[in-house]
Scaffold this active site. Structure first.
Site, short mmCIF file in Angstrom:
data_model
loop_
_atom_site.label_atom_id
_atom_site.label_comp_id
_atom_site.label_asym_id
_atom_site.label_seq_id
_atom_site.Cartn_x
_atom_site.Cartn_y
_atom_site.Cartn_z
N GLU A 88 29.29 -2.08 -48.06
CA GLU A 88 29.13 -1.39 -46.76
C GLU A 88 27.67 -1.24 -46.37
O GLU A 88 27.23 -0.20 -45.88
CB GLU A 88 29.89 -0.06 -46.73
CG GLU A 88 31.38 -0.33 -46.58
CD GLU A 88 32.20 0.85 -46.16
OE1 GLU A 88 31.76 1.60 -45.28
OE2 GLU A 88 33.30 1.01 -46.71
N GLY A 89 26.93 -2.32 -46.62
CA GLY A 89 25.50 -2.34 -46.32
C GLY A 89 24.73 -2.01 -47.57
O GLY A 89 24.85 -0.89 -48.10
N THR A 90 23.99 -2.97 -48.07
CA THR A 90 23.21 -2.73 -49.29
C THR A 90 22.26 -1.55 -49.05
O THR A 90 21.95 -1.22 -47.91
CB THR A 90 22.35 -3.96 -49.63
OG1 THR A 90 21.45 -4.19 -48.54
CG2 THR A 90 23.21 -5.20 -49.86
N ILE A 149 23.34 9.22 -73.04
CA ILE A 149 23.60 10.47 -73.76
C ILE A 149 24.71 10.27 -74.80
O ILE A 149 24.65 10.82 -75.90
CB ILE A 149 23.94 11.61 -72.76
CG1 ILE A 149 22.68 11.98 -71.98
CG2 ILE A 149 24.51 12.83 -73.49
CD1 ILE A 149 22.91 12.90 -70.80
N1 COS Z 1 26.14 1.67 -33.57
C1 COS Z 1 26.31 1.13 -32.35
N2 COS Z 1 25.53 0.15 -31.88
C2 COS Z 1 24.57 -0.32 -32.68
C3 COS Z 1 24.34 0.19 -33.97
C4 COS Z 1 25.17 1.22 -34.40
N3 COS Z 1 25.02 1.77 -35.60
N4 COS Z 1 23.30 -0.46 -34.54
C5 COS Z 1 22.88 -1.35 -33.63
N5 COS Z 1 23.64 -1.26 -32.50
C6 COS Z 1 23.48 -2.02 -31.28
C7 COS Z 1 22.09 -1.81 -30.70
O1 COS Z 1 22.08 -0.72 -29.81
C8 COS Z 1 21.87 -3.10 -29.97
O2 COS Z 1 22.60 -3.03 -28.74
P1 COS Z 1 22.08 -3.74 -27.40
O3 COS Z 1 21.98 -5.21 -27.73
O4 COS Z 1 23.15 -3.41 -26.40
O5 COS Z 1 20.76 -3.11 -27.13
C9 COS Z 1 22.53 -4.12 -30.85
O6 COS Z 1 23.55 -3.41 -31.56
C10 COS Z 1 21.61 -4.82 -31.82
O7 COS Z 1 20.94 -3.90 -32.65
P2 COS Z 1 19.85 -4.39 -33.72
O8 COS Z 1 18.84 -5.27 -33.00
O9 COS Z 1 19.34 -3.21 -34.45
O10 COS Z 1 20.75 -5.32 -34.68
P3 COS Z 1 20.34 -6.31 -35.89
O11 COS Z 1 21.00 -7.61 -35.69
O12 COS Z 1 18.84 -6.29 -36.07
O13 COS Z 1 21.08 -5.67 -37.15
C11 COS Z 1 21.45 -4.12 -38.96
C12 COS Z 1 20.86 -4.43 -37.55
C13 COS Z 1 20.69 -4.80 -40.07
C14 COS Z 1 21.28 -2.62 -39.06
C15 COS Z 1 22.94 -4.50 -39.01
O14 COS Z 1 23.11 -5.89 -38.94
C16 COS Z 1 23.64 -3.96 -40.25
O15 COS Z 1 23.93 -2.77 -40.36
N6 COS Z 1 23.94 -4.83 -41.22
C17 COS Z 1 24.67 -4.48 -42.42
C18 COS Z 1 26.12 -4.65 -42.20
C19 COS Z 1 26.91 -4.25 -43.39
O16 COS Z 1 26.98 -3.08 -43.70
N7 COS Z 1 27.50 -5.24 -44.07
C20 COS Z 1 28.24 -5.01 -45.26
C21 COS Z 1 29.52 -5.70 -45.20
S1 COS Z 1 30.74 -4.78 -44.45
S2 COS Z 1 31.70 -3.94 -45.89
#
Ligand code: COS
Length: 390
Positions: free
Chosen positions: A376-378, A350
């Protein structure tokens, strides 16, 4: 520009919002462009937060915080981000780096660390991401090996906001690599000055240039056992729950940038004339502004609703939040940041040629907005999280 933000703000929230809006206009906006050019961390902006009691907005009052809630924190972040997102990141990062302690710390740890953090005497940082990425948290490599009453930390973290200026850092490290579940890691409080802990390269970034982003190096850092948060193996859960509560803060940064870009572009469109009338009277421009207004209003309602939902949950243990709440946290982050990016790009459009010039703030808003879709997570990760709760 007047806009209806939310019915039913409490009197305290309204006063806080008005105060911060004035501070943003008078004290933050004037130096924002120069801070962006300099690309240096701005202690005077930290001082501004400290003097106005804005470092511990969502911290428990028992440990010196304001305990005004997540919505209050997000409103403060939004107001600062309207003029300068890097400054808005100061209270935002203080919350992010401290939340693992709020969630999983014991009384002694809270007393020792939260009290100085609440008042901004000390700064915090959240150290999760490594060179190989931050999305697949379970695959991170920094190691902590138990040795008597200590853990020995080795590894490197990357892209850590406040890395070089933080006094108190919450660091994610693998304590049991043989553990196949998500209980392989723990979180430790590392203090600036611990032998073996150094900061590496300072990143030069596209946006949020006066927010400091660093590499952290842990070379045989001896961390006392009493600095471990929660039990050994709680690390993944602590960091995930922290992010559930802090993604709305990123949404608030995004919303603020979007609002700032929108207000600037609207004002410009009313003043700038082509073909004998202000460009806001041309349908192509009017239509862009209408879309921006709609999306920002929707983003704000989603964010405030998310804050309301999250505020009803205690942050006292590591139990997983309900899928609906986790979904709202991720939806607000992804939606607000996508709106911020679209809005900032349209604001540049604009303003035309002026929009591309550093003399006007909208190109800075556009550069700043981009990070909210990444950190904080893409937003790709947010969509995975959202879908996983359906
Ligand atoms: N809060 C609490 N526990 C959680 C949770 C949450 N939001 N998400 C998952 N868990 C727990 C699950 O309950 C599971 O527990 P149990 O093993 O006791 O059953 C365990 O953690 C694993 O969960 P999941 O299998 O879903 O985990 P993944 O390894 O597949 O990862 C994602 C899931 C992708 C969602 C996660 O790795 C993520 O959020 N990554 C991005 C992180 C991020 O934001 N990084 C940016 C840098 S930080 S600025």
């Amino acid at each position: 520009m007047e806009h209806i933000e939310r019915f039913g703000l409490t009197e305290e929230e309204r006063i806080l919002q008005q105060t911060v809006r004035r501070l943003a206009k008078e004290k933050v906006a004037p130096g924002a462009a120069q801070r962006d050019i300099d690309g240096e961390f701005a202690p005077d902006m930290v001082e501004l937060m400290v003097q106005n009691g804005l470092m511990g907005i969502d911290f428990p009052s028992e440990y010196g915080g304001m305990e005004a809630g997540l919505l209050a924190l997000c409103m403060v972040i939004e107001e600062f981000a309207k003029v300068d997102m890097a400054t808005a990141m100061i209270p935002s990062t203080q919350e992010l780096g401290s939340l693992p302690i709020i969630l999983a710390g014991n009384h002694e740890q809270k007393q020792k660390y939260l009290e100085p953090l609440s008042v901004g005497e000390k700064l915090s940082a959240f150290a999760l991401t490594e060179a190989k990425g931050g999305s697949d948290v379970a695959a991170l490599k920094t190691r902590a090996v138990r040795k008597g009453d200590s853990y020995i930390l080795n590894g490197t973290k990357m892209f850590i906001t406040n890395g070089g200026v933080a006094d108190i850092l919450t660091v994610y490290a693998v304590t049991n690599p043989d553990e196949k579940s998500h209980r392989a890691a723990s979180v430790f409080v590392v203090e600036k000055g611990m032998p073996g802990f150094t900061v590496g390269k300072k990143e030069s970034k596209m946006g949020i240039r006066s927010s400091e982003t660093r590499e952290l190096i842990f070379d045989n850092v001896e961390v006392p056992v009493e600095n471990r948060l929660g039990e050994e193996g709680d690390g993944f859960h602590i960091m995930m729950k922290t992010l559930d509560f802090t993604r709305p803060a990123v949404a608030a940064q995004a919303l603020g940038v979007a609002q700032g870009a929108f207000e600037y572009a609207t004002q410009y469109a009313k003043e700038r004339e082509t073909f004998g009338k202000p460009i806001i009277k041309h349908q192509a421009i009017a239509s862009k502004l209408a879309d921006m207004a709609m999306k920002i209003a929707a983003a704000r309602q989603l964010l405030y609703r998310t804050c309301d939902l999250l505020q009803t949950y205690a942050r006292k243990d590591l139990s997983r939040l309900s899928p609906e709440i986790i979904r709202y946290s991720s939806m607000s982050k992804a939606f607000c940041s996508d709106v911020a990016m679209e809005t900032a790009i349209e604001a540049v459009q604009i303003l035309g040629g002026y929009g591309y010039m550093m003399e006007y703030p909208v190109e800075r808003f556009m550069r700043d907005a981009k990070i909210t879709q990444i950190y904080e997570g893409t937003n790709e990760i947010q969509r995975i999280v959202i879908a996983s709760t359906l």
